[in-house]
Design an enzyme around this catalytic site. Structure first.
Site, PDB file in Angstrom:
ATOM      1  N   LYS A 111     -13.780  -4.324  10.602  1.00 44.94           N
ATOM      2  CA  LYS A 111     -13.952  -3.271   9.414  1.00 44.94           C
ATOM      3  C   LYS A 111     -15.362  -3.130   9.665  1.00 44.94           C
ATOM      4  CE  LYS A 111     -11.007  -5.291   6.054  1.00 44.94           C
ATOM      5  NZ  LYS A 111     -11.008  -6.231   5.018  1.00 44.94           N
ATOM      6  N   VAL A 169       0.678  -1.123   0.319  1.00 48.21           N
ATOM      7  CA  VAL A 169       0.270   0.065   0.349  1.00 48.21           C
ATOM      8  C   VAL A 169       0.598   1.303  -0.036  1.00 48.21           C
ATOM      9  CG1 VAL A 169      -1.876   1.186   1.276  1.00 48.21           C
ATOM     10  CG2 VAL A 169      -1.935  -1.517   0.824  1.00 48.21           C
ATOM     11  N   ASP A 175     -10.469 -10.457  10.430  1.00 56.00           N
ATOM     12  CA  ASP A 175     -10.473  -8.975   9.316  1.00 56.00           C
ATOM     13  C   ASP A 175     -11.666  -8.309   9.207  1.00 56.00           C
ATOM     14  OD1 ASP A 175      -8.681  -7.622   7.176  1.00 56.00           O
ATOM     15  OD2 ASP A 175      -9.969  -8.716   6.207  1.00 56.00           O
ATOM     16  N   LYS A 191      -7.175  -1.268   9.869  1.00 52.79           N
ATOM     17  CA  LYS A 191      -8.731  -1.499  10.623  1.00 52.79           C
ATOM     18  C   LYS A 191      -8.198  -2.109  11.918  1.00 52.79           C
ATOM     19  CE  LYS A 191      -7.596  -3.838   7.487  1.00 52.79           C
ATOM     20  NZ  LYS A 191      -7.023  -3.609   6.039  1.00 52.79           N
ATOM     21  N   GLU A 198      -3.621 -13.100   5.059  1.00 53.88           N
ATOM     22  CA  GLU A 198      -2.741 -12.783   5.833  1.00 53.88           C
ATOM     23  C   GLU A 198      -1.489 -13.024   6.721  1.00 53.88           C
ATOM     24  OE1 GLU A 198      -3.023  -9.251   6.520  1.00 53.88           O
ATOM     25  OE2 GLU A 198      -4.910  -9.028   5.564  1.00 53.88           O
ATOM     26  N   ILE A 256     -13.473   0.392  -2.164  1.00 54.08           N
ATOM     27  CA  ILE A 256     -14.430   0.991  -1.741  1.00 54.08           C
ATOM     28  C   ILE A 256     -14.351   2.348  -0.982  1.00 54.08           C
ATOM     29  CG2 ILE A 256     -17.202   0.314  -1.589  1.00 54.08           C
ATOM     30  CD1 ILE A 256     -16.109  -2.568  -2.447  1.00 54.08           C
ATOM     31  N   GLY A 297      -0.857 -15.592  -2.000  1.00 57.54           N
ATOM     32  CA  GLY A 297      -0.012 -14.691  -1.447  1.00 57.54           C
ATOM     33  C   GLY A 297      -1.184 -14.204  -1.180  1.00 57.54           C
TER      34      GLY A 297
END
Ligand code: HSE
Length: 428
Positions: free
Chosen positions: A207, A15, A203, A107, A192, A138, A189
């Site tokens: 969120k 990221v 996860d 998160k 996590e 999104i 891949g």
């Protein structure tokens, strides 16, 4: 002339590298849209020498994210380190203490410490924005805090973990068992570093808890999310649900009811022909319902370099434009604690079981359901396997408590082989 907005980026993984690429590639358009140059002044990551395929010379380097967060030439601390504690937490806290704005994709950090960090930031006049933390590219945080701000939000739902959706849809399309597709996802891949974050639903539950806080004006309450992963979903469940017109999704649902705040992240059946039922592969979908707007469906990439960096940049550009929205859409001190509703409203359930193939077996199961006040909507019996028969029942609406009572009762019938599987059918 306005001064440039200076970013310090902690974390140069997928990221972080994506954010550097956007800032370098789109400098002119970012400036044209915000009226301010956006530049990176300093970065930090674990390894300085790694080739990330982007130019980093010209940026100051810090080994320590906390030192980066405190630098005088950083206006926005962009936290892309990850993790609910440790360096990510320390660096965000340091940035806030220094009065800097924070943009994060983390998160886990906000699910655990969001209330505290938001209060600290607001006391300092700083903002924390987290579009990238929920459903990747999104713009769902923006949709809730801005686009739907005039609504009473009645329900938030979504498939918010692409890896789980990949596994479930791939099991169906390839006819492969969970373990094989899990391995495939690992080889690709997709998982996590701790796979349980994905397949255990954690996860996605992080969120959901963040969206619930914005939607209902409540304090983030990750600890009250009812959570179940996808590890027990079998290829038989997927096939037989499909035969009944459903698909299985790891679905998040949050709503504020008379019983309190309900937050669930569990496998659910949804109609195959619904937007959620048609969601394929690693894609995410968030469904928002408001009293004035009705239902909004947002669909897109929930992870990956481009989509997640796109969301980070949306927050950076808001700050560049002078748009300063409270972390959870209203001042953190006004967010209310809300009692948790631990079971959802009545729903239809899918029940799969294996019965001894002998006279009266099905009647006994039907009796136990009837005694628990549960009515059968549909039923199928599949090909016998030697002396047992696979049976599938779809119930009319019932409470989870009644269903659990019935399942306990089934154990005493003497006709059940193994444990029944029960999955909620969500009205979407
Ligand atoms: N691992 C997540 C997913 C992306 O598969 O959707 C980051 O939250």
């Amino acid at each position: 002339m306005t001064t440039p907005l200076r970013l310090g980026i902690a974390g140069l993984g997928t990221v972080g590298t994506g954010v550097v690429k956007i800032v370098q590639r789109h400098a002119a358009v970012l400036q044209a849209r915000t009226g301010r140059a956006i530049e990176i002044t300093a970065v930090s990551a674990r390894s300085r020498d790694k080739d990330r395929g982007v130019r980093l010379n010209g940026y100051a380097w810090e080994d320590d994210a906390v030192a980066l967060a405190r630098r005088d030439d950083v206006d926005i601390f962009v936290e892309l380190v990850g993790g609910d504690s440790g360096p990510a937490h320390d660096a965000v806290a340091a940035a806030i203490a220094a009065g800097k704005d924070v943009v994060t994709a983390n998160k886990a950090l906000l699910a655990h410490h969001g209330q505290d960090l938001a209060e600290r930031a607001e006391a300092k006049g700083a903002v924390i924005r987290f579009e990238a933390a929920v459903a990747g590219g999104i713009p769902v945080v923006k949709a809730l805090t801005e686009g739907l701000a005039g609504n009473e939000i009645t329900r938030v739902m979504g498939v918010m973990n692409g890896t789980c959706n990949y596994i479930l849809t791939r099991m169906e399309s390839a006819g492969l068992p969970y373990a094989d597709v899990f391995q495939e996802a690992s080889d690709l891949g997709y998982l996590e570093a701790d796979p349980n974050l994905d397949v255990g639903g954690i996860d996605a539950a992080h969120k959901l808890s963040l969206l619930a806080a914005i939607a209902f004006g409540t304090r983030v309450d990750f600890g009250s999310v009812v959570m179940e992963g996808i590890g027990r979903i079998s290829i038989d469940d997927i096939r037989q649900a499909a035969d009944m017109g459903f698909r299985i999704k790891l679905l998040g649902v949050a709503q504020l009811t008379g019983r309190g705040l309900e937050q669930r992240m569990t496998p659910c059946l949804v109609p195959s022909d619904s937007p959620l039922g048609q969601l394929e592969g690693g894609t995410n979908m968030v469904v928002l319902e408001g009293d004035s707007v009705g239902q909004i469906v947002l669909r897109g990439a929930g992870a990956g370099m481009g989509p997640t960096a796109s969301a980070v940049m949306a927050d950076v550009m808001d700050i560049a434009r002078g748009i300063r929205i409270s972390t959870f859409g209203q001042p953190a001190t006004t967010l209310k604690p809300s009692p948790a509703a631990h079971s959802g409203p009545p729903a239809s359930f899918y029940l799969r079981m294996r019965l001894q193939d002998k006279p009266g077996a099905l009647a006994r199961i039907a009796t136990v359901l009837g005694e628990a006040g549960i009515s059968i909507d549909r039923m199928r019996q599949y090909n016998h396997a030697e002396t047992t028969a696979p049976v599938l029942i779809v119930t009319h609406k019932a409470t989870r408590d009644a269903l659990d009572r019935a399942i306990d009762g089934m154990a005493g019938t003497g006709v059940l082989v193994g444990d029944p599987v029960a999955i909620r059918i969500e009205d979407v």
